[in-house]
Every structure is written in C-alpha cells, then in structure tokens.
Design an enzyme around this catalytic site. Sequence first.
Site, short mmCIF file in Angstrom:
data_model
loop_
_atom_site.label_atom_id
_atom_site.label_comp_id
_atom_site.label_asym_id
_atom_site.label_seq_id
_atom_site.Cartn_x
_atom_site.Cartn_y
_atom_site.Cartn_z
N PRO A 251 13.35 -6.45 -53.32
CA PRO A 251 12.08 -6.85 -53.01
C PRO A 251 11.42 -6.45 -51.62
CG PRO A 251 13.73 -8.49 -52.57
CD PRO A 251 14.26 -7.43 -53.19
N CYS A 252 10.98 -5.07 -51.87
CA CYS A 252 10.29 -4.75 -50.44
C CYS A 252 9.03 -5.32 -50.44
CB CYS A 252 10.27 -3.14 -50.49
SG CYS A 252 9.30 -2.61 -52.06
#
Length: 284
Positions: A251-252
């Site tokens: 989850p950048c």
Amino acid sequence: MDKTDFFQKTEDFRRIEKAIQHLESNFRDQPNLDEIAAGIHLSKYHFQRLFKRWAGISPTQFLHYLTLDYTKQKLAESRSLLDTSLDSGLSGPGRLHDLFVTFEAMTPGEYKKMGEGIRIEFGFYPTPFGECLVAVTTRGVCHLGFISEDRETALELLRHHWPRANFLANQESTRTIAQNIFAVEPRNSGHPFHLFLKGTNFQTQVWQALLTLPQGKVFSYQDVAAYIGKPQSVRAVANAIAVNPIGYLIPCHRVITKSGAIHRYRWGTARKKAILGWEASSCC
C-alpha cells in the site's frame, strides 16, 4: 461481488475519478455538489446515487476524508502508532493483515538475470479503482498496476521490468487472483497471497515496510525512512515507493507528504485519493 458488479464499479470509478480531478483543479473555489456533478455532466441526484453505489457513503462524507485537516490528523495518529506499536508489527485491523500477505524477494543472482527463465502470466481485470494489469509467477504475484493510459503501455512497462522473462496472457488464472485481492470480504488467512518481487535490497526493504501499514492510516515518507532505520534517506525512500511494482497489495498509497498533501502516485493522484477515501470510509 460477481463479475458484473466489478465491471459496474469500474465504470463508476471512471466518473468518480473525473469528479475527484475536478475537485483537484477547483478546490480553491470550494465547489458544492451541484458544481461537482455539473463538472462531470451529471445531475446532482444522479451523482449522489452513483457515488453511494461506488463508495457506500455520501460524496460529502467521502470528501471529508480527503481534506488536509483529516490527513494531518491521521498523520499525527500514525506517528503515535509508530511510537507504540510499529516495532511489533502493527497487528491492527488493516485489510492486508486480514488478507495475509507473504513476501519473497529475488536473490542477487536472480536479480542479475532480469527474469531469465521465469514464466509470467498476465491478465487485465476491472476493479473498484479502474482496470488493472495483474501478473503472476509460480512463486507469487509479481505485478499489479492500474491502467493509466492504455493496456499496451501498461504491458510494456511490465516487460521492461522483467526484460528476459517469458510472458503468457492468461485471463482465467489472473481473474481469480484479482477477484480475491479486491474481494469485499477478507480472504481466508489460511491461503495467503504470495508476492515475488524484483528490486534492490533497499527497495525491497522499503516495500516490506509498506506491508506493515494498516488500512485507515497514513504515514509520511519521513515515517517510513525512520522505520527502516534510515531517517536521512527520505528521498531514496520516496524513490523506492514511487516504483512499487505491486499497487494496492503493497500500500504505497498510504504514504503522503509530511504536510498532509496527497500526491506522488504513479497511477494518478485522483486514484490515490479514491483508494484512501474508500479505506477511510470502510474503517469508520
């Protein structure tokens, strides 16, 4: 969620994305719902119904999650969370913990071969955040990217990352994986997602740190740099986050600037805001 629902949500997202882009361009004017709806050529009531169908909440509630004050508040909470629980693995209620993701990086020798001898199967699939390209190997998912331009451009980027791999289109096998990734209900943790990543040691260290970030929280680039023990390497951390090859699962999108601004997402800031707003609303 069946296939028809996925296609509907993908079509809905195209309009939601336009609405968010309209807000990005006109936020200083504080447009109301009528103006936002007019900006994407819908009536206010049609826009309300569309948004509720896509996000499950009203546009007003969703926009609240995208405000600067909200993100600053969440950043402050996250820093407290870092102080108290990040070292122990952040075993909070985030979806990635429910999905149970395992992580494996290529060895230095494998990295030098640039994917030689590896078979990669790929397919395109609709999601609540637009169409995506999913690619897998026998060792796990190696790529998940949203389509920002067209399919061929997305596929060319994948081939560039694995220049010596053998590629095979396989819509059926990748459909099952995509359905599980974006399922409304969490997966059975007894069958984890396996990720197979090609990157430098530093990049994989950053990506592994991102896997600990729980849903409903946001962190700054400085937070991530501090977490991996390299507080002076903020720019290098930002660069590693920018080339994350497996969007959403790693989850950048949960990393924002220290000021609370939401940008720097390789698949577009509107999509990043949509995912963050979606996650925030599902956690509240």
